[in-house]
Design a protein around this motif. Structure first.
Motif, mmCIF file in Angstrom:
data_model
loop_
_atom_site.group_PDB
_atom_site.id
_atom_site.type_symbol
_atom_site.label_atom_id
_atom_site.label_comp_id
_atom_site.label_asym_id
_atom_site.label_seq_id
_atom_site.Cartn_x
_atom_site.Cartn_y
_atom_site.Cartn_z
ATOM 1 N N ASP A 1 1.109 11.597 -10.375
ATOM 2 C CA ASP A 1 -0.201 12.137 -10.201
ATOM 3 C C ASP A 1 0.628 13.529 -10.352
ATOM 4 O O ASP A 1 0.175 14.625 -10.498
ATOM 5 C CB ASP A 1 -0.870 12.513 -9.147
ATOM 6 N N ASP B 1 2.604 1.738 -3.301
ATOM 7 C CA ASP B 1 2.106 2.064 -4.208
ATOM 8 C C ASP B 1 1.310 3.554 -4.389
ATOM 9 O O ASP B 1 1.280 4.636 -5.625
ATOM 10 C CB ASP B 1 0.016 1.397 -4.432
ATOM 11 N N ARG B 2 1.078 4.510 -2.739
ATOM 12 C CA ARG B 2 0.868 5.491 -2.504
ATOM 13 C C ARG B 2 1.912 6.232 -3.424
ATOM 14 O O ARG B 2 2.094 7.502 -4.177
ATOM 15 C CB ARG B 2 0.779 6.129 -0.651
ATOM 16 N N GLN B 3 3.443 5.666 -3.543
ATOM 17 C CA GLN B 3 4.435 6.653 -3.708
ATOM 18 C C GLN B 3 3.741 6.467 -4.960
ATOM 19 O O GLN B 3 4.175 7.817 -6.460
ATOM 20 C CB GLN B 3 5.990 5.615 -2.923
ATOM 21 N N ASP C 1 1.028 -1.297 0.045
ATOM 22 C CA ASP C 1 0.076 0.024 -0.171
ATOM 23 C C ASP C 1 0.983 1.029 -0.231
ATOM 24 O O ASP C 1 0.576 2.337 -0.886
ATOM 25 C CB ASP C 1 -0.696 -0.029 1.087
ATOM 26 N N LYS C 2 1.916 1.125 0.887
ATOM 27 C CA LYS C 2 2.582 2.567 0.537
ATOM 28 C C LYS C 2 3.728 2.590 -0.572
ATOM 29 O O LYS C 2 3.931 3.663 -0.854
ATOM 30 C CB LYS C 2 3.666 1.881 1.592
ATOM 31 N N LYS D 1 2.127 6.631 -7.285
ATOM 32 C CA LYS D 1 0.436 7.267 -7.295
ATOM 33 C C LYS D 1 0.784 8.401 -6.699
ATOM 34 O O LYS D 1 0.385 9.096 -7.939
ATOM 35 C CB LYS D 1 -0.884 6.810 -6.807
ATOM 36 N N ASN D 2 1.217 9.120 -5.942
ATOM 37 C CA ASN D 2 1.915 10.242 -5.831
ATOM 38 C C ASN D 2 2.810 11.066 -7.161
ATOM 39 O O ASN D 2 2.282 12.597 -7.392
ATOM 40 C CB ASN D 2 2.547 10.984 -4.402
#
Length: 511
Positions: free
Chosen positions: A410, A402-404, A399-400, A406-407
């Motif tokens: 974006d 994936d967030r990185q 999850d961590k 995505k950031n």
């Protein structure tokens, strides 16, 4: 505490990222347990079925030579260390002598007696997997062989293989083959043949000078008279060695006459075979004496002075025929060298049979195996519960990442960052995600499947019981080293301590 990592992938798992994933998992395991990594050893596309692994052998050499001094050797799984129980027992014993313990990331085994036996069960299952895989591969190779096609590896000198896996003659190498047979038929020895080949500039298939073994293999190869041969060489010994001069039984070998192009006439080939067989008989001196295997070496101790007992022998003459014979026994090293111990030597066969009977009663009786399987399964289930948290940890890391990712994506989409500056970071995160996903899937499979059941444990224990009755002393010794902690010889008693007790005490009895 200091630790080293060993990682490998084999020919049945051809994924280079496997090495990276193993090292990452081992490194994280070390960090969680407060170990500092001092060195990493790897072997790529090497099987653990034998010890022919440069990275592994280098690691063992450096540890034994005190060039590196770790407290632990970390592997991702037990089968990364070895899939051969004989090698595994041998090398773990060498590591224990150097004060190094083997730890597995996925099999959380401690130093308890139950874990030691459970590890043997897991290794037995890994060896079964390896041999089963080899058997399945062999099935496919046999189908290819029955069509007289090339099954892999380097073709013999004088042959090439076309795109359809058919043998064809290599006209630049075939003259060397004919010279070898013709000179041997004329009575020339290996040295003379080798010199003639060198003079004419001929080399082996690998481009190296000819040696006696390579000449012997050529002279015995029926492919040169057009007979296709598959699965001739005898299987490897328990220590992973193969003698290509030995053959399997005829029913295991596939031979198809006139299936491939012939390089030499049949009558020339069989004349050479007769001469080689005659020379073999002349060299024979009645056979070599078999090497005596002391089944308890390294396990047997003097109960009087605490020193190690060692295998020894002496000769004697029979009273009637005056024939010279050998007597084998174990004696206290202290009593033999310094004469300061009163303990007497003990007959080799007597004590070995005593220990084997203790094993049969204490671990390999039907009742004992059932109890041991129950005990090991309970121990394994507890370990499995303890590792349940590993899935939560991996999911959190995924999850961590994936967030990185995505950031960054974006930010690139909004045009707030320079793509080139973050491309390398994005690639690194994608690689990390792939590794984590692979580990998470492996964890899921491990949790969902019943990898170890009571029935499977009993199967493995049964294979050990059968091995204990083997005619091969090296196989029997392997079982003894797995299940016997030590044997203590006193002047009037014998004490056998098994690795784990079931419904018995695991102790010994009177002599």
């Amino acid at each position: 505490m200091k630790a080293v990592i060993y990682a490998r992938y084999s020919s049945d798992n051809q994924r280079e990222e496997s090495i990276t994933a193993q090292i990452r998992a081992c490194t994280e395991y070390a960090e969680r347990n407060g170990h500092s990594i001092i060195k990493i050893y790897t072997d790529e596309a090497k099987s653990a079925q034998t010890d022919d692994r440069p990275g592994f052998l280098k690691m063992m050499s450096e540890i034994k030579g005190n060039l590196v001094k770790p407290d632990f050797l970390i592997v991702h799984k037990i089968d990364r260390f070895a899939r051969n129980r004989y090698d595994s027992a041998f090398y773990k014993r060498e590591l224990r002598k150097a004060g190094v313990l083997v730890q597995s990331v996925l099999e959380h085994l401690d130093d308890s007696p139950e874990s030691i036996i459970l590890e043997s069960v897991l290794e037995g299952m890994a060896e079964y997997y390896s041999k089963n895989l080899a058997r399945e591969v062999m099935k496919g190779m046999r189908e290819t062989a029955l069509k007289a096609k090339h099954t892999g590896g380097l073709p013999p000198l004088g042959f090439d293989v076309d795109k359809d896996k058919n043998y064809i003659i290599n006209e630049s190498e075939a003259p060397a083959v004919r010279m070898i047979f013709e000179m041997r038929d004329a009575g020339h020895g290996y040295n003379s043949i080798r010199d003639a080949l060198h003079k004419h500039g001929y080399k082996t298939k690998l481009g190296k000078p000819f040696g006696k073994n390579s000449l012997h293999e050529i002279l015995r190869n029926k492919k040169y008279i057009g007979t296709y041969v598959f699965n001739r060489s005898a299987s490897k010994t328990p220590d992973g060695k193969r003698n290509n001069h030995l053959s399997k039984s005829p029913e295991e070998v596939i031979e198809i006459p006139n299936a491939i192009p012939a390089i030499i006439p049949e009558n020339l080939f069989w004349r050479v075979q007769n001469k080689m067989n005659q020379n073999k008989k002349l060299r024979s001196t009645g056979g070599h004496k078999a090497k005596v295997v002391y089944l308890l070496s390294g396990l047997i101790w003097c109960g009087e002075c605490g020193k190690r007992m060692v295998g020894s022998s002496s000769t004697y003459k029979t009273r009637v025929t005056r024939e010279t014979r050998q007597r084998y026994y174990y004696l206290c090293n202290n009593a033999d060298r310094t004469k300061t111990c009163i303990n007497k030597k003990i007959n080799k066969r007597t004590i070995e049979e005593y220990v084997i009977n203790k094993l049969k009663q204490g671990i390999f009786s039907e009742e004992a195996m059932t109890g041991l399987a129950e005990k090991l399964y309970t121990h394994y289930s507890n370990i499995k519960k303890e590792t349940a948290g590993e899935g939560d940890y991996l999911k959190k890391e995924l999850d961590k990442v994936d967030r990185q990712i995505k950031n960054i994506v974006d930010a690139i989409a909004e045009g707030t960052v320079v793509i080139r500056a973050f491309a390398e970071k994005l690639k690194s995160l994608e690689n990390e995600k792939t590794t984590l996903e692979s580990r998470y899937q492996e964890w899921l499979i491990k949790q969902q499947e019943q990898i170890v059941s009571k029935e499977k444990i009993l199967e493995v224990l049964n294979t050990y019981r059968q091995a204990l009755n083997s005619d091969d002393p090296l196989v029997v010794k392997q079982v003894i080293e797995r299940f016997v902690k030590d044997v203590k010889i006193n002047t009037d008693t014998i004490e056998v301590n098994l690795m784990v007790s079931v419904h018995t005490t695991g102790g010994g009895g009177g002599s």
